[in-house]
Design an enzyme around this catalytic site. Structure first.
Site, PDB file in Angstrom:
ATOM      1  N   GLU A   1     -60.480   3.456 -16.262  1.00  0.00           N
ATOM      2  CA  GLU A   1     -59.340   3.955 -17.035  1.00  0.00           C
ATOM      3  C   GLU A   1     -59.626   3.752 -18.523  1.00  0.00           C
ATOM      4  OE1 GLU A   1     -55.691   1.646 -16.843  1.00  0.00           O
ATOM      5  OE2 GLU A   1     -54.575   3.495 -16.538  1.00  0.00           O
TER       6      GLU A   1
ATOM      7  N   GLY B   1     -52.426  -7.338 -12.755  1.00  0.00           N
ATOM      8  CA  GLY B   1     -51.686  -7.159 -11.505  1.00  0.00           C
ATOM      9  C   GLY B   1     -52.276  -8.009 -10.386  1.00  0.00           C
TER      10      GLY B   1
ATOM     11  N   GLU C   1     -47.019  -1.755 -10.600  1.00  0.00           N
ATOM     12  CA  GLU C   1     -47.361  -0.403 -11.062  1.00  0.00           C
ATOM     13  C   GLU C   1     -48.557  -0.576 -11.981  1.00  0.00           C
ATOM     14  OE1 GLU C   1     -45.981   2.314 -10.074  1.00  0.00           O
ATOM     15  OE2 GLU C   1     -43.956   1.804  -9.421  1.00  0.00           O
TER      16      GLU C   1
ATOM     17  N   CYS D   1     -50.391   5.822 -17.740  1.00  0.00           N
ATOM     18  CA  CYS D   1     -51.042   5.365 -16.501  1.00  0.00           C
ATOM     19  C   CYS D   1     -51.421   6.530 -15.607  1.00  0.00           C
ATOM     20  CB  CYS D   1     -50.123   4.417 -15.761  1.00  0.00           C
ATOM     21  SG  CYS D   1     -48.465   5.080 -15.566  1.00  0.00           S
TER      22      CYS D   1
ATOM     23  N   GLY E   1     -48.591  -2.747 -15.629  1.00  0.00           N
ATOM     24  CA  GLY E   1     -49.661  -3.083 -16.562  1.00  0.00           C
ATOM     25  C   GLY E   1     -51.004  -2.833 -15.915  1.00  0.00           C
ATOM     26  N   SER E   2     -51.996  -3.572 -16.359  1.00  0.00           N
ATOM     27  CA  SER E   2     -53.355  -3.316 -15.893  1.00  0.00           C
ATOM     28  C   SER E   2     -53.575  -3.842 -14.473  1.00  0.00           C
ATOM     29  CB  SER E   2     -54.349  -3.985 -16.843  1.00  0.00           C
ATOM     30  OG  SER E   2     -54.108  -5.369 -16.856  1.00  0.00           O
ATOM     31  N   THR E   3     -54.527  -3.248 -13.790  1.00  0.00           N
ATOM     32  CA  THR E   3     -54.868  -3.677 -12.436  1.00  0.00           C
ATOM     33  C   THR E   3     -55.365  -5.124 -12.451  1.00  0.00           C
ATOM     34  OG1 THR E   3     -55.316  -1.427 -11.766  1.00  0.00           O
ATOM     35  CG2 THR E   3     -56.362  -3.137 -10.451  1.00  0.00           C
ATOM     36  N   GLU E   4     -56.094  -5.447 -13.515  1.00  0.00           N
ATOM     37  CA  GLU E   4     -56.650  -6.802 -13.653  1.00  0.00           C
ATOM     38  C   GLU E   4     -55.532  -7.860 -13.653  1.00  0.00           C
ATOM     39  OE1 GLU E   4     -58.421  -6.847 -17.445  1.00  0.00           O
ATOM     40  OE2 GLU E   4     -59.191  -8.889 -17.245  1.00  0.00           O
TER      41      GLU E   4
ATOM     42  N   LYS F   1     -39.940  -9.448 -20.101  1.00  0.00           N
ATOM     43  CA  LYS F   1     -40.870  -9.704 -21.205  1.00  0.00           C
ATOM     44  C   LYS F   1     -41.544  -8.399 -21.631  1.00  0.00           C
ATOM     45  CE  LYS F   1     -45.196 -10.702 -21.715  1.00  0.00           C
ATOM     46  NZ  LYS F   1     -45.545 -10.144 -23.031  1.00  0.00           N
TER      47      LYS F   1
END
Ligand code: TAP
Length: 479
Positions: free
Chosen positions: A387, A239, A256, A290, A234-237, A182
């Site tokens: 970030e 993730g 990642e 990133c 993508g974002s840590t959130e 996706k």
């Protein structure tokens, strides 16, 4: 203010359809529901194309196709045969590189010079590299006969759309897995062009499936019970959400996530070279990177000299039409991302840091943010911790190498770092102490398919690229 006028001759090399379906089992398929989204050119806000939003039922169709292709064809195929397809895909990408670069710049906003000279060569190199591994998996140091995992669900962000696709799809296929990918909602076009490339390469149906949509589509994909592997960038959130939902399911997971890299300049560094490295570190791809060097740590004794040189250099950068080969800074990918960059930059000012922006004309339409740096930044400031994912540099100072290490490591992230010094021994000492997945010395943002990439702490886990990148797609348990 000036009117944005896209360079027409570059646009002629791409053929964008007004509307796209999903790519399932080697065919274009309509989504089962009516939901559709539009992708726009962030430099002009004009609509480029409409695309389907895949529902849970659509995701199920794609996963079933991937399962069938895995069981009947791809999972059984000898590595040397899989390699042929990967080589073929790599060659087609090279042949169509110009068209893909223009498409990427139109959909993402990045300067054509970067998509042409960085993204596309790396995309092709990644497929070539993993094609070479397909028949040598027994020699990767992961056991004599490592097996594929099955169906891989792959979710990628918008900052390097085609390159992130290559990082995901090339190793997955080389190892014998099939894929449902996706792309991000704001940049689906090169993934959809890649679907055509799979057809052109005669890849067996179902080996690669592309489902477009928003976050819910990604969620349905990673939660699908018949998926064996989840790879997310993508974002840590997000993730974190994915790690929670995958926990206990038996799916292998690689994440990642974000970063807040320190780019550390010592007083003995070659100054002009360091300035170029700082610019490349944070202003490449509008800072939508990133591993961007978003925190400059400069040794106190050279702060003034370095900042003068840096500001002079930033004043020469050209922001504007991504399709103009002279453009250095393109458009911010979306209005939402622009709002986030503005919000964090405003926080920098209100928390007491001093803001400096290169003065450059801002196009009337589209999403733009000038190259900006903050001085007088404290470690507690949000712009030093969070970030920003935009062209904004936070400048901090240090006196000793130990202080540099302490400040660099004072972050929830641990993806990358840069060190600028003439002393080889100091480079080795720093590389050992820095808690970062990648440490660059006297350079920054250098990528190569042979070298593993990935982070510590909240930057995620698992490695992509190189021999290490194979492990994410293989069952390496002792048989
Ligand atoms: P996210 O908002 O996390 O989105 C990444 C992808 O996940 C998109 O395709 C997104 O779909 C999808 N998604 C959103 N919610 C989801 C959910 N609940 N379940 C499953 N999928 C979901 O990140 P972004 O803003 O696109 O990308 C920027 C971030 O990526 C930054 O933090 C950056 O550091 C990180 N990044 C990391 C790396 C590496 S290698 N560490 C490389 C590039 C970028 P939609 O787009 O449709 O929302």
């Amino acid at each position: 203010m000036f009117e944005y006028a896209p360079a027409p001759e570059s646009r002629d090399v791409v053929d964008i359809r007004p509307s796209y379906g999903l790519f399932i089992n080697g065919e274009w398929a309509d989504a089962l529901g009516d939901a559709r989204e539009k992708t726009i050119n962030p430099a002009s806000e004009e609509v480029l194309a409409e695309f389907a939003v895949a529902s849970e039922a659509d995701v199920d169709r794609a996963v079933s196709a991937a399962r069938k292709a895995y069981d009947a064809v791809w999972g059984q195929m000898p590595g040397r045969e899989r390699a042929k397809y990967l080589f073929r895909i790599a060659r087609i990408i090279q042949e169509r590189a110009r068209e893909l670069a223009v498409l990427e710049s139109l959909d993402n906003g990045k300067p054509i010079r970067e998509s042409r000279d960085v993204d596309l060569p790396l995309v092709a190199a990644h497929f070539f590299y993993y094609a070479g591994w397909a028949d040598k998996l027994g020699y990767a140091g992961l056991g004599a006969d490592p097996r594929p995992l099955g169906v891989a669900a792959q979710v990628i962000p918008w900052n390097f759309p085609l390159l992130m696709l290559a990082w995901k799809i090339a190793p997955a296929l080389a190892c014998g897995n099939t894929v449902v990918l996706k792309p991000a909602e704001t940049t689906p076009l090169t993934a959809l062009a890649f679907a055509e490339i799979c057809r052109q390469a005669d890849l067996p149906p179902g080996v690669v499936n592309i489902v477009t949509g928003a976050g819910e589509t990604g969620q349905a994909l990673v939660n699908h019970p018949d998926v064996n592997k989840v790879a997310f960038t993508g974002s840590t959130e997000v993730g974190r959400l994915i790690a929670r939902s995958v926990a206990g399911s038996g799916k292998k997971l690689t994440l990642e996530l974000g970063g807040k890299a320190a780019n550390i300049v010592f007083d003995d560094a070659a100054l002009d070279q360091a300035v170029e490295g700082i610019v490349n570190g944070i202003f490449f791809n509008q800072g939508h990177v990133c591993c961007a060097g978003s925190r400059l740590l400069v040794q106190e004794s050279i702060e003034g000299e370095l900042l003068d040189a840096l500001k002079r250099r930033l004043s020469t950068l050209r922001m504007g039409d991504p399709l103009d080969k002279n453009t250095d800074i393109g458009a911010i990918n979306s209005s939402a991302q622009l709002a986030k960059i503005k919000e964090l930059s405003d926080a920098g000012e209100s928390e007491g840091a001093a803001r400096w922006s290169a003065s450059c004309p801002i196009p009337e339409k589209g999403f733009w943010f000038p190259p900006t740096l903050f001085t007088g930044v404290a470690q507690s400031h949000r712009i030093a911790r969070e970030e920003i994912f935009g062209p904004v540099l936070s400048v901090l100072t240090f006196r000793t190498p130990a202080e540099a290490v302490e400040k660099a490591n004072n972050s929830p992230y641990g993806l990358s770092a840069g060190v600028w010094t003439e002393k080889g021994s100091r480079i080795l000492w720093m590389a050992d102490k820095l808690r970062a997945g990648v440490v660059w010395a006297n350079t920054f943002n250098k990528f190569d398919p042979t070298s593993p990439f990935g982070g510590y702490k909240e930057s995620g886990y698992g490695r992509e690229g190189g021999r290490h990148g194979l492990e994410a797609y293989l069952d390496v348990r002792p048989m």
